[in-house]
Write a protein that holds these residues in place. Structure first.
Motif, PDB file in Angstrom:
ATOM      1  N   HIS A  30     127.415  -6.820 -41.172  1.00  0.00           N
ATOM      2  CA  HIS A  30     126.454  -7.520 -40.383  1.00  0.00           C
ATOM      3  C   HIS A  30     126.174  -7.243 -38.957  1.00  0.00           C
ATOM      4  N   ALA A  31     126.991  -6.297 -38.276  1.00  0.00           N
ATOM      5  CA  ALA A  31     126.566  -6.107 -36.885  1.00  0.00           C
ATOM      6  C   ALA A  31     125.917  -4.535 -36.895  1.00  0.00           C
ATOM      7  N   SER A  32     125.452  -4.205 -37.974  1.00  0.00           N
ATOM      8  CA  SER A  32     124.777  -2.981 -38.257  1.00  0.00           C
ATOM      9  C   SER A  32     126.028  -1.700 -38.107  1.00  0.00           C
ATOM     10  N   LYS A  33     127.154  -2.072 -38.138  1.00  0.00           N
ATOM     11  CA  LYS A  33     128.050  -0.832 -38.121  1.00  0.00           C
ATOM     12  C   LYS A  33     128.003  -0.355 -39.357  1.00  0.00           C
ATOM     13  N   GLU A  34     127.942   1.018 -39.346  1.00  0.00           N
ATOM     14  CA  GLU A  34     127.842   1.887 -40.890  1.00  0.00           C
ATOM     15  C   GLU A  34     129.264   1.916 -41.375  1.00  0.00           C
ATOM     16  N   LEU A  35     129.370   1.287 -42.518  1.00  0.00           N
ATOM     17  CA  LEU A  35     130.692   1.233 -43.043  1.00  0.00           C
ATOM     18  C   LEU A  35     131.304   2.529 -43.973  1.00  0.00           C
ATOM     19  N   ALA A  36     130.442   3.556 -44.002  1.00  0.00           N
ATOM     20  CA  ALA A  36     130.549   4.773 -44.844  1.00  0.00           C
ATOM     21  C   ALA A  36     131.780   5.667 -44.097  1.00  0.00           C
ATOM     22  N   ALA A  37     132.636   6.223 -44.733  1.00  0.00           N
ATOM     23  CA  ALA A  37     133.670   7.127 -44.003  1.00  0.00           C
ATOM     24  C   ALA A  37     132.880   8.565 -43.824  1.00  0.00           C
ATOM     25  N   HIS A  38     132.846   9.101 -42.763  1.00  0.00           N
ATOM     26  CA  HIS A  38     132.485  10.229 -42.449  1.00  0.00           C
ATOM     27  C   HIS A  38     133.506  11.613 -42.721  1.00  0.00           C
ATOM     28  N   GLY A  39     133.698  12.130 -43.525  1.00  0.00           N
ATOM     29  CA  GLY A  39     134.880  12.983 -43.768  1.00  0.00           C
ATOM     30  C   GLY A  39     135.810  12.369 -44.148  1.00  0.00           C
ATOM     31  N   LYS A  59     125.363  -7.984 -30.461  1.00  0.00           N
ATOM     32  CA  LYS A  59     125.716  -9.454 -30.764  1.00  0.00           C
ATOM     33  C   LYS A  59     124.268 -10.001 -31.513  1.00  0.00           C
ATOM     34  N   MET A  60     123.288  -9.885 -30.931  1.00  0.00           N
ATOM     35  CA  MET A  60     122.026 -10.612 -31.168  1.00  0.00           C
ATOM     36  C   MET A  60     121.547  -9.907 -32.734  1.00  0.00           C
ATOM     37  N   LEU A  61     121.726  -8.546 -32.881  1.00  0.00           N
ATOM     38  CA  LEU A  61     121.312  -8.148 -34.206  1.00  0.00           C
ATOM     39  C   LEU A  61     122.467  -8.597 -35.490  1.00  0.00           C
ATOM     40  N   GLN A  62     123.573  -8.484 -34.916  1.00  0.00           N
ATOM     41  CA  GLN A  62     124.649  -8.996 -35.896  1.00  0.00           C
ATOM     42  C   GLN A  62     124.393 -10.446 -36.231  1.00  0.00           C
ATOM     43  N   TYR A  63     123.976 -11.476 -35.274  1.00  0.00           N
ATOM     44  CA  TYR A  63     123.452 -12.720 -35.837  1.00  0.00           C
ATOM     45  C   TYR A  63     122.346 -12.847 -36.480  1.00  0.00           C
ATOM     46  N   ILE A  64     121.202 -11.998 -36.435  1.00  0.00           N
ATOM     47  CA  ILE A  64     120.224 -11.855 -37.209  1.00  0.00           C
ATOM     48  C   ILE A  64     120.521 -11.398 -38.420  1.00  0.00           C
ATOM     49  N   HIS A  65     121.145 -10.413 -38.497  1.00  0.00           N
ATOM     50  CA  HIS A  65     121.524  -9.813 -39.963  1.00  0.00           C
ATOM     51  C   HIS A  65     122.558 -10.699 -40.713  1.00  0.00           C
ATOM     52  N   LYS A  66     123.281 -11.576 -40.059  1.00  0.00           N
ATOM     53  CA  LYS A  66     124.160 -12.536 -40.966  1.00  0.00           C
ATOM     54  C   LYS A  66     123.242 -13.906 -41.214  1.00  0.00           C
ATOM     55  N   HIS A  67     122.311 -14.189 -40.339  1.00  0.00           N
ATOM     56  CA  HIS A  67     121.583 -15.349 -40.828  1.00  0.00           C
ATOM     57  C   HIS A  67     120.191 -15.244 -41.030  1.00  0.00           C
ATOM     58  N   PHE A  68     119.359 -13.968 -41.343  1.00  0.00           N
ATOM     59  CA  PHE A  68     118.333 -13.962 -41.333  1.00  0.00           C
ATOM     60  C   PHE A  68     117.657 -14.560 -42.772  1.00  0.00           C
ATOM     61  N   ALA A  69     118.329 -15.158 -43.703  1.00  0.00           N
ATOM     62  CA  ALA A  69     117.748 -16.122 -44.517  1.00  0.00           C
ATOM     63  C   ALA A  69     117.493 -17.414 -44.106  1.00  0.00           C
ATOM     64  N   GLU A  70     117.961 -17.718 -43.125  1.00  0.00           N
ATOM     65  CA  GLU A  70     117.973 -19.140 -42.452  1.00  0.00           C
ATOM     66  C   GLU A  70     116.636 -19.236 -41.386  1.00  0.00           C
ATOM     67  N   GLU A  71     116.255 -20.336 -41.125  1.00  0.00           N
ATOM     68  CA  GLU A  71     115.260 -20.617 -40.189  1.00  0.00           C
ATOM     69  C   GLU A  71     115.919 -20.310 -38.924  1.00  0.00           C
ATOM     70  N   LEU A  72     115.235 -19.197 -38.250  1.00  0.00           N
ATOM     71  CA  LEU A  72     115.948 -18.817 -36.889  1.00  0.00           C
ATOM     72  C   LEU A  72     114.908 -18.960 -35.688  1.00  0.00           C
ATOM     73  N   THR A  73     115.415 -19.278 -34.630  1.00  0.00           N
ATOM     74  CA  THR A  73     114.672 -19.292 -33.365  1.00  0.00           C
ATOM     75  C   THR A  73     115.268 -18.481 -32.326  1.00  0.00           C
ATOM     76  N   VAL A  74     114.433 -18.159 -31.331  1.00  0.00           N
ATOM     77  CA  VAL A  74     114.703 -17.332 -30.257  1.00  0.00           C
ATOM     78  C   VAL A  74     115.862 -17.686 -29.592  1.00  0.00           C
ATOM     79  N   SER A  75     115.927 -19.059 -29.448  1.00  0.00           N
ATOM     80  CA  SER A  75     117.079 -19.795 -28.795  1.00  0.00           C
ATOM     81  C   SER A  75     118.452 -19.359 -29.706  1.00  0.00           C
ATOM     82  N   GLN A  76     118.220 -19.747 -30.960  1.00  0.00           N
ATOM     83  CA  GLN A  76     119.430 -19.450 -31.516  1.00  0.00           C
ATOM     84  C   GLN A  76     120.276 -17.751 -31.491  1.00  0.00           C
ATOM     85  N   ILE A  77     119.045 -16.946 -31.337  1.00  0.00           N
ATOM     86  CA  ILE A  77     119.550 -15.438 -31.284  1.00  0.00           C
ATOM     87  C   ILE A  77     119.780 -15.337 -29.997  1.00  0.00           C
ATOM     88  N   ALA A  78     119.379 -16.035 -28.908  1.00  0.00           N
ATOM     89  CA  ALA A  78     119.702 -15.587 -27.589  1.00  0.00           C
ATOM     90  C   ALA A  78     121.085 -16.205 -27.363  1.00  0.00           C
TER      91      ALA A  78
END
Length: 330
Positions: free
Chosen positions: A26-35, A211-230
């Motif tokens: 959810h934080a956009s961290k890539e999970l694939a192993a490199h090497g 942190k804000m991208l992590q929140y969006i990726h975790k809650h994107f299916a919900e109603e979100l406002t700028v205040s919540q993201i901030a």
């Protein structure tokens, strides 16, 4: 190159990149192993055709990534900066830095992704303490392209490292490590004069946007406002808007919409049995009609047309043209 996967070379198109090598949390961290743990380095040959969405979405990983454009051109974006690269040019992205790539159709991109420990050896080595730690921890080097004067040296070293990795010959690991070390030395020299600068503000922005991208990726299916993201970054609405604009040049609501559309496109392609209304609801849209309208803005076709086209293209492998996401909505 398919036969070379034993030495961590992968030949993939942009769809494969997004679906198999771009597994993220959810934080956009890539999970694939490199090497591997023993040799933490992997090489990728990515070819973008006109059948694909020619983007690699925002993500980050612990490894350093270096790129080389074999053919065509790309736009590489990191928070606050954009680099436009043409055939024969290259760039580098530091460890733990968010980055995004948009390529033109028929672009061929080579990349090497390696953990800093491959070059450092251990945390107490002279390579770590004198060179790599100052380069990676100061924050001055987040990403860069190479000047015309630097390009010849970088290109020769990158190509030599990539070819050594691709060959898999006895001792290739020594060659790859040597060339990557030389590229890291080139990067150190490029930023050496600025390594004592205070980069607190840039680092703070990077932490906030993650942190804000992590929140969006975790809650994107919900109603979100700028205040919540901030709130995810403990900042106010205005600072949230400024941070998004400074770092990724798009508003939080625009990013949320684009992320929802990309998730819906993935569901349409992978789950033919899902109806359009269910996908709209799962991706945070209040109605199927609104979903269809927004989807058409991005992909220039309806969700139903997109699904039909993707299924046909997947069956035919080299079927009709897919619909590329539009930049006009950014």
């Amino acid at each position: 190159m398919e036969a070379e996967k034993s030495v961590n070379i992968e030949n993939i198109n942009s769809s494969g990149q997004n679906e198999t090598c771009m597994k993220r949390n959810h934080a956009s961290k890539e999970l694939a192993a490199h090497g591997t743990l023993e040799f933490p380095c992997a090489g990728y040959s990515t070819f973008f055709t006109d059948l694909d969405d020619c983007t690699i979405p925002w993500h980050w990983h612990e490894e350093i990534e270096i790129l080389y454009i074999k053919k065509g051109s790309v736009r590489l974006q990191i928070p606050g900066k954009s680099f436009y690269l043409n055939q024969g040019e290259g760039a580098a992205v530091s460890s733990n830095v968010l980055h995004f790539l948009k390529a033109e159709a028929y672009c061929e991109l080579y990349s090497l992704v390696f953990h800093p420990m491959l070059v450092m050896g251990n945390e107490e080595s002279v390579f770590a303490r004198k060179y790599m730690k100052p380069l990676l921890e100061n924050g001055v080097f987040d990403g860069c392209c190479f000047t015309w004067e630097e390009q010849g040296s970088y290109e020769a070293k990158f190509v030599a490292a990539f070819e050594a990795l691709m060959s898999g010959k006895t001792g290739y690991e020594f060659s790859v490590r040597n060339y990557l070390s030389e590229i890291c030395c080139l990067l150190y020299r490029k930023f050496e004069k600025n390594l004592d600068e205070n980069s607190f503000e840039a680092n703070l922005d990077s932490e906030r946007i993650q942190k804000m991208l992590q929140y969006i990726h975790k809650h994107f299916a919900e109603e979100l406002t700028v205040s919540q993201i901030a709130g995810a970054a403990d900042i106010g609405n205005r600072e949230c808007l400024r941070c998004f604009q400074r770092m990724i040049q798009i508003s939080p609501i625009q990013y949320l919409l684009k992320y929802r559309i990309m998730q819906s496109a993935s569901l349409l392609a992978k789950n033919p049995a899902y109806n359009i209304s269910d996908i709209a609801s799962q991706c945070g849209f209040d109605s199927p009609s609104n979903f269809s309208q927004m989807f058409k803005r991005f992909y220039r076709c309806s969700p139903r047309e997109y699904r039909k086209h993707r299924i046909t293209a997947d069956l035919q492998k080299n079927g009709d043209r897919r619909y590329a996401i539009s930049n006009d909505t950014k």
